[in-house]
Design a protein around this motif. Structure first.
Motif, PDB file in Angstrom:
ATOM      1  N   ALA A   9       9.544  -0.827   3.074  1.00 16.38           N
ATOM      2  CA  ALA A   9       8.843   0.460   3.059  1.00 16.38           C
ATOM      3  C   ALA A   9       9.547   1.486   3.932  1.00 16.38           C
ATOM      4  O   ALA A   9       8.901   2.333   4.561  1.00 16.38           O
ATOM      5  N   ALA A  10      10.875   1.404   3.967  1.00 19.10           N
ATOM      6  CA  ALA A  10      11.647   2.350   4.781  1.00 19.10           C
ATOM      7  C   ALA A  10      12.367   3.380   3.930  1.00 19.10           C
ATOM      8  O   ALA A  10      13.157   4.170   4.450  1.00 19.10           O
ATOM      9  N   LEU A  27       3.207   6.206   1.989  1.00 17.37           N
ATOM     10  CA  LEU A  27       1.849   6.710   2.175  1.00 17.37           C
ATOM     11  C   LEU A  27       1.427   7.692   1.090  1.00 17.37           C
ATOM     12  O   LEU A  27       0.301   8.210   1.123  1.00 17.37           O
ATOM     13  N   LEU A  28       2.308   7.950   0.115  1.00 13.83           N
ATOM     14  CA  LEU A  28       1.924   8.827  -0.992  1.00 13.83           C
ATOM     15  C   LEU A  28       0.676   8.268  -1.685  1.00 13.83           C
ATOM     16  O   LEU A  28       0.615   7.078  -1.983  1.00 13.83           O
ATOM     17  N   MET A  35       0.451   4.258  -1.426  1.00 13.48           N
ATOM     18  CA  MET A  35       1.279   3.467  -2.335  1.00 13.48           C
ATOM     19  C   MET A  35       1.460   2.032  -1.848  1.00 13.48           C
ATOM     20  O   MET A  35       1.420   1.086  -2.638  1.00 13.48           O
ATOM     21  N   ILE A  36       1.640   1.850  -0.546  1.00 13.31           N
ATOM     22  CA  ILE A  36       1.919   0.518  -0.008  1.00 13.31           C
ATOM     23  C   ILE A  36       0.719  -0.418  -0.135  1.00 13.31           C
ATOM     24  O   ILE A  36       0.858  -1.641  -0.030  1.00 13.31           O
ATOM     25  N   CYS A 107       7.865  -1.278  -1.700  1.00 13.43           N
ATOM     26  CA  CYS A 107       6.524  -0.707  -1.534  1.00 13.43           C
ATOM     27  C   CYS A 107       6.080   0.098  -2.738  1.00 13.43           C
ATOM     28  O   CYS A 107       4.907   0.472  -2.841  1.00 13.43           O
ATOM     29  N   ASP A 108       6.992   0.381  -3.675  1.00  9.79           N
ATOM     30  CA  ASP A 108       6.611   1.216  -4.819  1.00  9.79           C
ATOM     31  C   ASP A 108       6.272   0.412  -6.072  1.00  9.79           C
ATOM     32  O   ASP A 108       6.111   0.970  -7.146  1.00  9.79           O
TER      33      ASP A 108
END
Length: 457
Positions: A9-10, A27-28, A35-36, A107-108
Protein backbone atom coordinates in the motif's frame (compact mmCIF):
# COMPACT_ATOMS: atom_id res chain seq x y z
CA UNK A 1 -3.02 -20.43 7.49
CA UNK A 2 0.64 -21.28 6.94
CA UNK A 3 1.21 -18.16 4.85
CA UNK A 4 2.03 -14.63 5.93
CA UNK A 5 -0.09 -11.96 4.29
CA UNK A 6 1.52 -8.78 3.00
CA UNK A 7 -0.48 -5.89 1.54
CA UNK A 8 1.43 -3.47 -0.68
CA UNK A 9 0.00 0.00 0.00
CA UNK A 10 2.90 2.34 -0.74
CA UNK A 11 1.91 3.15 -4.30
CA UNK A 12 1.29 6.75 -5.21
CA UNK A 13 -1.38 6.13 -7.82
CA UNK A 14 0.62 7.51 -10.74
CA UNK A 15 -2.16 6.68 -13.21
CA UNK A 16 -4.83 8.50 -11.21
CA UNK A 17 -3.00 11.51 -9.81
CA UNK A 18 -6.01 13.77 -10.33
CA UNK A 19 -7.61 11.86 -7.48
CA UNK A 20 -4.57 10.89 -5.40
CA UNK A 21 -3.26 14.45 -5.22
CA UNK A 22 -5.82 15.05 -2.50
CA UNK A 23 -6.33 11.54 -1.08
CA UNK A 24 -3.60 8.86 -0.89
CA UNK A 25 -4.39 5.89 -3.10
CA UNK A 26 -4.91 3.28 -0.28
CA UNK A 27 -7.43 5.64 1.33
CA UNK A 28 -9.39 6.54 -1.81
CA UNK A 29 -13.06 5.79 -1.12
CA UNK A 30 -14.46 2.81 -2.98
CA UNK A 31 -18.08 2.23 -2.07
CA UNK A 32 -17.59 4.63 0.87
CA UNK A 33 -14.81 2.50 2.34
CA UNK A 34 -11.07 3.06 1.94
CA UNK A 35 -9.66 1.05 -0.95
CA UNK A 36 -7.39 -0.93 1.38
CA UNK A 37 -10.45 -2.23 3.25
CA UNK A 38 -11.22 -4.76 0.51
CA UNK A 39 -7.99 -6.82 0.34
CA UNK A 40 -7.69 -6.86 4.15
CA UNK A 41 -11.33 -7.95 4.46
CA UNK A 42 -10.70 -10.74 1.95
CA UNK A 43 -7.67 -11.93 3.94
CA UNK A 44 -9.64 -11.92 7.17
CA UNK A 45 -12.48 -13.91 5.62
CA UNK A 46 -9.94 -16.42 4.26
CA UNK A 47 -8.75 -17.18 7.80
CA UNK A 48 -5.57 -15.12 8.08
CA UNK A 49 -4.82 -14.12 11.66
CA UNK A 50 -2.37 -11.34 10.90
CA UNK A 51 -1.28 -9.10 8.05
CA UNK A 52 1.67 -6.83 7.30
CA UNK A 53 0.81 -3.59 5.49
CA UNK A 54 3.61 -1.63 3.82
CA UNK A 55 2.74 2.02 3.26
CA UNK A 56 4.19 5.52 3.32
CA UNK A 57 5.13 7.12 6.65
CA UNK A 58 2.85 10.07 5.94
CA UNK A 59 -0.29 7.90 5.99
CA UNK A 60 0.81 5.20 8.44
CA UNK A 61 -1.38 6.53 11.26
CA UNK A 62 -4.37 6.87 8.90
CA UNK A 63 -3.97 3.25 7.78
CA UNK A 64 -3.76 2.11 11.41
CA UNK A 65 -6.96 4.01 12.17
CA UNK A 66 -8.69 2.41 9.17
CA UNK A 67 -7.70 -1.05 10.43
CA UNK A 68 -8.98 -0.58 14.00
CA UNK A 69 -12.29 -2.37 13.40
CA UNK A 70 -10.71 -5.50 11.94
CA UNK A 71 -10.22 -8.57 14.09
CA UNK A 72 -7.13 -9.55 12.12
CA UNK A 73 -3.85 -8.45 13.74
CA UNK A 74 -2.30 -5.67 11.64
CA UNK A 75 1.34 -4.56 11.54
CA UNK A 76 1.77 -1.34 9.55
CA UNK A 77 5.30 -0.70 8.30
CA UNK A 78 6.03 2.81 7.08
CA UNK A 79 8.62 3.70 4.48
CA UNK A 80 9.99 7.13 3.67
CA UNK A 81 7.82 9.26 1.39
CA UNK A 82 10.99 10.22 -0.45
CA UNK A 83 11.85 6.62 -1.26
CA UNK A 84 11.14 5.12 -4.65
CA UNK A 85 10.33 1.64 -3.40
CA UNK A 86 8.81 -0.96 -5.68
CA UNK A 87 7.46 -4.31 -4.48
CA UNK A 88 10.88 -6.00 -4.26
CA UNK A 89 12.35 -3.06 -2.34
CA UNK A 90 9.44 -3.23 0.10
CA UNK A 91 9.99 -6.96 0.67
CA UNK A 92 13.64 -6.29 1.45
CA UNK A 93 12.54 -3.65 3.93
CA UNK A 94 10.37 -6.09 5.95
CA UNK A 95 12.50 -9.21 5.44
CA UNK A 96 13.09 -9.64 9.20
CA UNK A 97 9.31 -9.86 9.75
CA UNK A 98 8.85 -12.58 7.13
CA UNK A 99 9.03 -16.03 8.70
CA UNK A 100 7.21 -18.20 6.15
CA UNK A 101 5.90 -18.28 2.58
CA UNK A 102 4.00 -15.11 1.72
CA UNK A 103 0.76 -14.12 0.09
CA UNK A 104 1.41 -10.70 -1.44
CA UNK A 105 -1.52 -8.58 -2.57
CA UNK A 106 -1.84 -5.03 -3.86
CA UNK A 107 -4.11 -2.64 -1.99
CA UNK A 108 -6.09 -1.96 -5.17
CA UNK A 109 -7.35 -5.53 -5.68
CA UNK A 110 -11.13 -5.88 -5.35
CA UNK A 111 -12.59 -9.31 -5.98
CA UNK A 112 -14.61 -12.14 -4.46
CA UNK A 113 -11.98 -14.73 -5.32
CA UNK A 114 -11.87 -17.57 -2.76
CA UNK A 115 -8.19 -17.29 -1.84
CA UNK A 116 -7.93 -21.00 -1.06
CA UNK A 117 -8.04 -21.73 -4.80
CA UNK A 118 -4.79 -19.86 -5.29
CA UNK A 119 -3.30 -21.44 -2.17
CA UNK A 120 -4.21 -24.89 -3.48
CA UNK A 121 -1.94 -24.42 -6.48
CA UNK A 122 0.92 -23.40 -4.20
CA UNK A 123 0.41 -26.49 -2.07
CA UNK A 124 -0.22 -28.98 -4.87
CA UNK A 125 2.89 -28.15 -6.86
CA UNK A 126 5.21 -26.83 -4.16
CA UNK A 127 5.40 -23.75 -6.37
CA UNK A 128 8.15 -21.16 -5.93
CA UNK A 129 5.84 -18.40 -7.18
CA UNK A 130 2.11 -18.74 -7.78
CA UNK A 131 0.43 -15.86 -9.56
CA UNK A 132 -3.19 -14.88 -10.06
CA UNK A 133 -4.33 -14.07 -13.60
CA UNK A 134 -7.70 -12.88 -14.81
CA UNK A 135 -9.20 -11.99 -18.20
CA UNK A 136 -8.54 -8.40 -19.21
CA UNK A 137 -11.46 -6.02 -18.98
CA UNK A 138 -13.00 -5.65 -22.44
CA UNK A 139 -12.13 -2.36 -24.06
CA UNK A 140 -15.01 -0.01 -23.52
CA UNK A 141 -15.59 3.70 -23.49
CA UNK A 142 -12.96 5.93 -21.95
CA UNK A 143 -13.42 6.86 -18.31
CA UNK A 144 -14.62 10.25 -17.06
CA UNK A 145 -12.56 13.13 -18.43
CA UNK A 146 -10.47 10.87 -20.64
CA UNK A 147 -9.83 11.12 -24.33
CA UNK A 148 -11.07 8.24 -26.42
CA UNK A 149 -8.20 6.39 -28.03
CA UNK A 150 -7.63 6.96 -31.68
CA UNK A 151 -8.37 4.16 -34.08
CA UNK A 152 -5.50 1.68 -34.12
CA UNK A 153 -4.20 2.61 -30.67
CA UNK A 154 -4.03 -0.15 -28.09
CA UNK A 155 -2.26 -1.00 -24.87
CA UNK A 156 0.88 -3.06 -25.15
CA UNK A 157 0.06 -6.71 -24.82
CA UNK A 158 1.77 -9.26 -22.65
CA UNK A 159 2.27 -12.76 -24.01
CA UNK A 160 2.08 -15.47 -21.36
CA UNK A 161 3.12 -19.03 -22.19
CA UNK A 162 1.17 -21.61 -20.20
CA UNK A 163 1.00 -25.36 -19.88
CA UNK A 164 -2.29 -26.55 -18.33
CA UNK A 165 -2.28 -29.33 -15.76
CA UNK A 166 -4.96 -31.87 -14.94
CA UNK A 167 -5.82 -29.81 -11.84
CA UNK A 168 -6.95 -26.73 -13.82
CA UNK A 169 -3.85 -24.80 -12.86
CA UNK A 170 -1.20 -23.68 -15.33
CA UNK A 171 2.58 -23.91 -15.39
CA UNK A 172 3.98 -20.52 -16.38
CA UNK A 173 6.59 -21.06 -19.10
CA UNK A 174 7.41 -17.55 -20.23
CA UNK A 175 6.41 -13.90 -19.95
CA UNK A 176 7.03 -11.47 -22.81
CA UNK A 177 5.96 -7.86 -23.13
CA UNK A 178 5.10 -6.72 -26.63
CA UNK A 179 7.59 -3.86 -26.33
CA UNK A 180 10.45 -6.32 -25.79
CA UNK A 181 9.81 -8.39 -28.90
CA UNK A 182 12.21 -8.06 -31.80
CA UNK A 183 10.64 -7.58 -35.22
CA UNK A 184 7.23 -8.54 -33.78
CA UNK A 185 8.32 -12.18 -33.46
CA UNK A 186 7.93 -14.35 -30.39
CA UNK A 187 11.02 -16.51 -29.94
CA UNK A 188 10.80 -19.62 -27.76
CA UNK A 189 13.77 -21.77 -26.87
CA UNK A 190 13.88 -25.12 -28.63
CA UNK A 191 14.59 -26.92 -25.36
CA UNK A 192 11.37 -25.50 -23.91
CA UNK A 193 9.38 -26.77 -26.89
CA UNK A 194 10.92 -30.21 -26.42
CA UNK A 195 9.80 -30.32 -22.78
CA UNK A 196 6.41 -28.70 -23.48
CA UNK A 197 5.38 -29.46 -27.10
CA UNK A 198 1.91 -27.95 -26.60
CA UNK A 199 2.10 -24.42 -25.20
CA UNK A 200 -0.84 -22.06 -24.82
CA UNK A 201 0.14 -18.48 -25.63
CA UNK A 202 -2.34 -16.02 -24.13
CA UNK A 203 -2.40 -12.27 -24.66
CA UNK A 204 -5.77 -11.45 -23.09
CA UNK A 205 -4.81 -12.13 -19.47
CA UNK A 206 -3.77 -9.55 -16.90
CA UNK A 207 -1.62 -9.98 -13.84
CA UNK A 208 -3.87 -9.33 -10.84
CA UNK A 209 -0.91 -8.45 -8.57
CA UNK A 210 -1.63 -11.29 -6.17
CA UNK A 211 1.22 -13.75 -5.60
CA UNK A 212 2.24 -16.54 -3.28
CA UNK A 213 6.01 -16.50 -2.87
CA UNK A 214 8.41 -18.87 -1.17
CA UNK A 215 10.26 -17.51 1.86
CA UNK A 216 13.70 -18.24 0.39
CA UNK A 217 13.05 -15.72 -2.39
CA UNK A 218 13.21 -12.95 0.22
CA UNK A 219 16.67 -14.20 1.18
CA UNK A 220 17.67 -14.04 -2.48
CA UNK A 221 16.43 -10.47 -3.08
CA UNK A 222 17.97 -9.32 0.20
CA UNK A 223 21.35 -10.50 -1.11
CA UNK A 224 20.82 -9.44 -4.72
CA UNK A 225 19.78 -5.78 -4.84
CA UNK A 226 19.84 -5.38 -8.61
CA UNK A 227 16.06 -5.79 -9.02
CA UNK A 228 13.27 -3.51 -7.75
CA UNK A 229 10.13 -4.48 -9.65
CA UNK A 230 8.52 -7.81 -8.84
CA UNK A 231 6.37 -7.90 -11.95
CA UNK A 232 8.74 -6.69 -14.64
CA UNK A 233 12.11 -7.83 -13.26
CA UNK A 234 12.03 -10.52 -10.57
CA UNK A 235 9.11 -12.63 -11.81
CA UNK A 236 10.34 -13.02 -15.43
CA UNK A 237 13.77 -13.94 -14.04
CA UNK A 238 12.33 -16.66 -11.79
CA UNK A 239 10.16 -17.99 -14.63
CA UNK A 240 13.25 -18.27 -16.80
CA UNK A 241 15.32 -19.93 -14.06
CA UNK A 242 12.83 -22.83 -13.95
CA UNK A 243 14.58 -24.28 -16.98
CA UNK A 244 18.21 -23.72 -16.05
CA UNK A 245 20.28 -26.65 -14.93
CA UNK A 246 20.70 -26.71 -11.18
CA UNK A 247 24.12 -27.83 -10.03
CA UNK A 248 23.83 -29.02 -6.48
CA UNK A 249 26.43 -27.55 -4.15
CA UNK A 250 28.01 -29.54 -1.35
CA UNK A 251 27.91 -27.90 2.07
CA UNK A 252 30.98 -25.73 2.62
CA UNK A 253 31.94 -25.52 -1.05
CA UNK A 254 30.85 -21.89 -1.34
CA UNK A 255 33.12 -20.87 1.49
CA UNK A 256 36.11 -22.62 -0.08
CA UNK A 257 35.93 -21.36 -3.65
CA UNK A 258 32.56 -19.96 -4.79
CA UNK A 259 33.89 -18.88 -8.18
CA UNK A 260 34.82 -22.45 -9.06
CA UNK A 261 31.32 -23.86 -8.67
CA UNK A 262 29.48 -23.81 -12.00
CA UNK A 263 25.98 -22.36 -11.78
CA UNK A 264 26.38 -21.04 -8.25
CA UNK A 265 26.96 -17.37 -9.06
CA UNK A 266 25.47 -14.96 -11.52
CA UNK A 267 27.65 -12.88 -13.83
CA UNK A 268 28.63 -10.74 -10.85
CA UNK A 269 30.75 -13.07 -8.69
CA UNK A 270 29.67 -11.20 -5.56
CA UNK A 271 26.05 -12.21 -6.14
CA UNK A 272 25.00 -15.74 -5.30
CA UNK A 273 22.88 -17.60 -7.82
CA UNK A 274 19.24 -18.01 -6.89
CA UNK A 275 19.63 -21.78 -6.44
CA UNK A 276 21.89 -21.33 -3.41
CA UNK A 277 19.00 -19.83 -1.43
CA UNK A 278 16.55 -22.71 -1.89
CA UNK A 279 15.84 -24.42 1.38
CA UNK A 280 16.72 -28.11 1.25
CA UNK A 281 16.39 -30.16 4.41
CA UNK A 282 14.64 -33.34 5.48
CA UNK A 283 11.36 -31.62 6.38
CA UNK A 284 11.28 -29.70 3.09
CA UNK A 285 11.99 -32.86 1.09
CA UNK A 286 9.21 -34.76 2.87
CA UNK A 287 6.70 -32.00 2.10
CA UNK A 288 7.89 -31.86 -1.50
CA UNK A 289 7.38 -35.62 -1.89
CA UNK A 290 3.74 -35.16 -0.90
CA UNK A 291 3.10 -32.67 -3.70
CA UNK A 292 2.70 -32.92 -7.46
CA UNK A 293 6.14 -31.44 -7.99
CA UNK A 294 6.86 -34.08 -10.64
CA UNK A 295 5.87 -31.29 -13.05
CA UNK A 296 9.25 -29.73 -12.31
CA UNK A 297 12.60 -31.02 -13.53
CA UNK A 298 14.42 -33.36 -11.21
CA UNK A 299 17.54 -31.17 -11.32
CA UNK A 300 15.65 -27.89 -10.77
CA UNK A 301 13.30 -27.29 -7.80
CA UNK A 302 12.09 -23.87 -9.05
CA UNK A 303 8.58 -23.75 -10.50
CA UNK A 304 6.01 -21.07 -11.32
CA UNK A 305 2.28 -21.70 -11.59
CA UNK A 306 -0.80 -19.58 -12.23
CA UNK A 307 -4.46 -19.74 -11.37
CA UNK A 308 -6.78 -18.03 -13.86
CA UNK A 309 -9.82 -16.59 -12.11
CA UNK A 310 -12.73 -16.54 -14.55
CA UNK A 311 -15.67 -17.19 -12.22
CA UNK A 312 -16.27 -13.63 -11.10
CA UNK A 313 -15.17 -10.01 -11.36
CA UNK A 314 -11.71 -8.83 -10.41
CA UNK A 315 -10.67 -5.19 -10.56
CA UNK A 316 -7.28 -3.57 -10.00
CA UNK A 317 -8.33 -0.01 -9.23
CA UNK A 318 -5.09 1.52 -10.50
CA UNK A 319 -6.44 4.12 -12.93
CA UNK A 320 -9.54 6.26 -13.15
CA UNK A 321 -11.46 3.93 -15.46
CA UNK A 322 -10.89 0.92 -13.20
CA UNK A 323 -11.60 3.06 -10.12
CA UNK A 324 -15.05 3.80 -11.54
CA UNK A 325 -15.52 0.11 -12.31
CA UNK A 326 -14.56 -0.81 -8.74
CA UNK A 327 -17.17 1.54 -7.28
CA UNK A 328 -19.86 0.12 -9.53
CA UNK A 329 -18.87 -3.37 -8.46
CA UNK A 330 -19.04 -2.82 -4.72
CA UNK A 331 -22.28 -0.83 -4.93
CA UNK A 332 -24.06 -4.09 -5.61
CA UNK A 333 -25.56 -5.04 -2.27
CA UNK A 334 -24.82 -8.74 -2.60
CA UNK A 335 -21.16 -8.13 -3.39
CA UNK A 336 -19.74 -6.77 -0.13
CA UNK A 337 -22.50 -5.99 2.30
CA UNK A 338 -24.70 -8.41 4.24
CA UNK A 339 -28.23 -8.46 2.89
CA UNK A 340 -29.59 -6.90 6.07
CA UNK A 341 -27.25 -3.90 5.85
CA UNK A 342 -28.67 -0.83 4.14
CA UNK A 343 -26.67 0.86 1.40
CA UNK A 344 -28.10 4.16 2.59
CA UNK A 345 -26.41 5.08 5.86
CA UNK A 346 -28.88 5.61 8.75
CA UNK A 347 -27.42 9.05 9.49
CA UNK A 348 -28.11 10.32 5.96
CA UNK A 349 -31.23 12.34 5.20
CA UNK A 350 -33.09 11.41 2.04
CA UNK A 351 -36.16 13.58 1.45
CA UNK A 352 -39.36 11.57 1.25
CA UNK A 353 -39.98 12.93 -2.24
CA UNK A 354 -36.56 11.87 -3.50
CA UNK A 355 -35.44 8.48 -4.77
CA UNK A 356 -32.26 6.43 -4.49
CA UNK A 357 -32.00 3.21 -6.46
CA UNK A 358 -31.13 -0.11 -4.85
CA UNK A 359 -27.89 -0.02 -6.85
CA UNK A 360 -26.74 3.23 -5.20
CA UNK A 361 -24.92 4.05 -1.96
CA UNK A 362 -25.26 7.13 0.23
CA UNK A 363 -22.70 7.84 2.94
CA UNK A 364 -22.90 9.19 6.47
CA UNK A 365 -24.57 12.53 7.17
CA UNK A 366 -25.33 13.20 3.51
CA UNK A 367 -28.52 15.12 2.76
CA UNK A 368 -30.64 14.85 -0.39
CA UNK A 369 -33.37 17.45 -0.95
CA UNK A 370 -36.76 16.90 -2.55
CA UNK A 371 -37.45 15.72 -6.08
CA UNK A 372 -33.91 14.39 -6.57
CA UNK A 373 -33.17 11.01 -8.19
CA UNK A 374 -29.99 8.95 -7.69
CA UNK A 375 -29.30 5.89 -9.84
CA UNK A 376 -26.29 3.55 -10.04
CA UNK A 377 -24.13 5.98 -8.09
CA UNK A 378 -21.96 6.17 -4.98
CA UNK A 379 -22.41 9.29 -2.86
CA UNK A 380 -19.83 9.89 -0.11
CA UNK A 381 -20.00 11.32 3.40
CA UNK A 382 -21.22 14.78 4.35
CA UNK A 383 -22.44 15.63 0.85
CA UNK A 384 -25.23 18.13 0.19
CA UNK A 385 -27.48 17.35 -2.77
CA UNK A 386 -29.97 20.05 -3.69
CA UNK A 387 -33.50 19.69 -5.00
CA UNK A 388 -34.50 18.42 -8.46
CA UNK A 389 -31.03 16.93 -9.01
CA UNK A 390 -30.47 13.94 -11.32
CA UNK A 391 -27.40 11.79 -10.61
CA UNK A 392 -26.73 8.68 -12.71
CA UNK A 393 -23.62 6.47 -12.94
CA UNK A 394 -21.57 8.89 -10.86
CA UNK A 395 -19.11 8.85 -7.98
CA UNK A 396 -19.29 11.75 -5.54
CA UNK A 397 -16.58 11.72 -2.91
CA UNK A 398 -16.90 13.24 0.56
CA UNK A 399 -18.20 16.75 1.25
CA UNK A 400 -19.36 17.47 -2.30
CA UNK A 401 -22.04 20.12 -2.77
CA UNK A 402 -24.48 19.92 -5.70
CA UNK A 403 -26.84 22.81 -6.35
CA UNK A 404 -30.48 22.69 -7.31
CA UNK A 405 -31.49 21.47 -10.75
CA UNK A 406 -28.16 19.84 -11.70
CA UNK A 407 -27.91 16.84 -14.00
CA UNK A 408 -24.82 14.65 -13.47
CA UNK A 409 -24.12 11.58 -15.60
CA UNK A 410 -21.13 9.20 -15.77
CA UNK A 411 -18.83 11.55 -13.86
CA UNK A 412 -16.42 11.51 -10.91
CA UNK A 413 -16.67 14.47 -8.53
CA UNK A 414 -13.72 14.59 -6.12
CA UNK A 415 -13.88 15.61 -2.47
CA UNK A 416 -15.04 19.10 -1.49
CA UNK A 417 -15.95 20.04 -5.06
CA UNK A 418 -18.85 22.45 -5.51
CA UNK A 419 -21.29 22.11 -8.40
CA UNK A 420 -23.45 25.20 -8.51
CA UNK A 421 -27.08 25.14 -9.59
CA UNK A 422 -28.40 24.05 -13.00
CA UNK A 423 -25.15 22.52 -14.23
CA UNK A 424 -25.14 19.71 -16.77
CA UNK A 425 -22.10 17.46 -16.45
CA UNK A 426 -21.55 14.28 -18.46
CA UNK A 427 -18.59 11.86 -18.50
CA UNK A 428 -16.33 14.38 -16.79
CA UNK A 429 -13.88 14.53 -13.90
CA UNK A 430 -14.10 17.37 -11.40
CA UNK A 431 -11.06 17.62 -9.15
CA UNK A 432 -10.80 18.20 -5.42
CA UNK A 433 -12.04 21.60 -4.18
CA UNK A 434 -12.97 22.70 -7.72
CA UNK A 435 -15.99 24.92 -8.33
CA UNK A 436 -18.22 24.52 -11.38
CA UNK A 437 -20.17 27.74 -11.83
CA UNK A 438 -23.93 27.92 -12.34
CA UNK A 439 -25.45 26.67 -15.61
CA UNK A 440 -22.15 25.22 -16.86
CA UNK A 441 -22.35 22.46 -19.46
CA UNK A 442 -19.47 19.98 -19.44
CA UNK A 443 -19.11 16.92 -21.67
CA UNK A 444 -16.07 14.64 -21.29
CA UNK A 445 -14.01 17.36 -19.67
CA UNK A 446 -11.46 17.25 -16.88
CA UNK A 447 -11.43 20.11 -14.39
CA UNK A 448 -8.35 19.33 -12.34
CA UNK A 449 -5.06 20.95 -11.29
CA UNK A 450 -3.51 20.43 -14.71
CA UNK A 451 -6.62 21.74 -16.49
CA UNK A 452 -5.89 19.36 -19.38
CA UNK A 453 -7.63 16.35 -20.78
CA UNK A 454 -6.21 13.03 -19.65
CA UNK A 455 -5.25 10.26 -21.98
CA UNK A 456 -7.08 6.98 -21.58
CA UNK A 457 -4.66 4.59 -19.87
Amino acid sequence: MELQAIVMAAGRGNHMTDLTNSIPKPLLPVGNKPMIYYPVSMLEKAGFQEVIIITLNSIKSSIEHTMKDFKISVTVCGISDDSDFDTVDSLRYVKDLVKSDMLIISCDVITQLPLHRLVDAHRLYDSSVTMLLSPSRPAGEAGPGMKVKKKGQHDQREFIGLCPTEQCYHRVLFLFNEADLEEDSLTVRQSLLCDFPRIQVRDELKDAHVYIVKRWIVDYIAHNTSRSSFRSELLPYIVQKQFDRHHKVEPGSLEKSPESVVGVHDTNLNVKDIFTFIKQDEETNIIRDLTLSSHTRADNPISCFAFIYEDGPLVNANNIASYVEANRLVSKAEYVFPSEQSLIHPSSKLHEKSQAGSDSMIGERTSVDEQSIIKRSVIGKDCQIGSSVRISNCILMDRVKVGNGCNLQGSVIADRAIIEEKCEIADSLIGSNKVVTSSSKLNRESIVESSTMMEFD
